[in-house]
Enzyme design. Sequence first.
Site, mmCIF file in Angstrom:
data_model
loop_
_atom_site.group_PDB
_atom_site.id
_atom_site.type_symbol
_atom_site.label_atom_id
_atom_site.label_comp_id
_atom_site.label_asym_id
_atom_site.label_seq_id
_atom_site.Cartn_x
_atom_site.Cartn_y
_atom_site.Cartn_z
ATOM 1 N N HIS A 257 29.186 35.895 35.173
ATOM 2 C CA HIS A 257 30.152 35.599 36.274
ATOM 3 C C HIS A 257 31.177 33.979 36.068
ATOM 4 C CE1 HIS A 257 32.752 34.387 40.146
ATOM 5 N NE2 HIS A 257 32.870 35.783 39.892
ATOM 6 N N GLU A 315 31.714 43.531 40.985
ATOM 7 C CA GLU A 315 32.285 44.970 40.257
ATOM 8 C C GLU A 315 31.402 46.405 40.333
ATOM 9 O OE1 GLU A 315 35.077 44.367 40.227
ATOM 10 O OE2 GLU A 315 36.499 43.229 39.382
#
Length: 367
Positions: A257, A315
Amino acid sequence: MKATPDVSETPTASGLDGLVVAHTALSDVDGEQGRLVIRGYAVEDLVARATFEDVCGLMWDGAFPPAEAREKMRAALARAREQAFALVPGLGDALDAADGMEALRAATGHVRATGDATDRVQLTGAIGVFAAAWAGKQAGHAPVAPSPSLSHAADILRMIDDAAASPARVKALDAYLCCVVDHGMNASTFTARVVASTGSDLVSAVVAAIGALKGPLHGGAPGPVLDMLDAIGTRERARPWLEGEINARRRIMGMGHRIYRVRDPRAAALERAASEFEQSGAATDRLTMARHVEREAEQLLAERHPDRPLKANVEFYTAVLLEAAGIPRTSFSPMFAASRVAGWCAHVEEQRQVGRLIRPASKYVGP
Ligand SMILES: CC(C)(COP(=O)(O)OP(=O)(O)OC[C@H]1O[C@@H](n2cnc3c(N)ncnc32)[C@H](O)[C@@H]1OP(=O)(O)O)[C@@H](O)C(=O)NCCC(=O)NCCS
């Protein structure tokens, strides 16, 4: 002929990452501690306790709606779905697009902005209806009319399937919708705020935000996470498969991320929701497999990038939870939009209160 100027240094070398472009009371992302706070609430609390209708009230009015206002919000969203469904025959070929986000972008442009607070309800209802109508078309049936007695999550599932969904599936989708409603100054939210800062209308801001969310670097990873789990197949194949990808310098979907240096708190919240879904009796071996792949991927990435923590992001377990809820993987990004629209609307309102045009600068490196 002069050499082409190098503009590739722009994003990080100039320090644009992390630049504060707004003050917001809506959400805060703490990448070091792995905390996401939405209007004062930890995201995991919202996922565990709230409904999407509550979260809309929280985003737009700053507090959880009391019981009576809760019913009003549910009724307002139901009405908005009905009004959006009335637009469907006039959408032309918007819902025939092969990509769900393209369909959503084209269809949402048909919503008429009035300029008052009803626009945000209208748009939130509309995106749920258009996303479901597109998914239904993909499954081979005509768009299904909304049902005013249902919650937003239950109605989306019913419109997708043309059949009532089980309470466990509704709970799973509702948990997801609560989880991804807002996340600081992400690309689509910034896009919406830039459009709002010009004095433009909310529909324009939301259509632009859908365009930003459509990009694979923003909203597009959960489908590929399922493709990865399918490709791995069995526990024994996880490590060699992941090693092969990392050696080929391909990215492991659902890992890493830009902001979080620890595990994304939304991954934990969605993993818990997926686990509750399993406990409701609808077990699959997806969750067990996903947890195993996550552990292996985290270990391998730590060996390869000892200085750059790369852990599961939102996700990873979005893929598992939305699959459990019965959402087809081509509709994962439209479901993201169906939740995030409520956040975009709140940001647009906040930006309007600022009342100043967002006008950053660029550094000229041309001839
Ligand atoms: C999310 C993401 C775009 C963040 O990227 P970023 O902040 O730009 O990360 P960087 O490009 O600085 O990555 C640093 C290093 O880690 C590697 N890396 C980052 N994420 C990786 C991943 N998922 N798998 C393998 N390697 C990864 C990069 O290749 C880079 O290696 P290098 O220095 O040898 O070139 C990235 O982690 C990614 O592509 N993840 C997979 C896609 C995904 O899950 N997206 C959804 C995000 S919510």
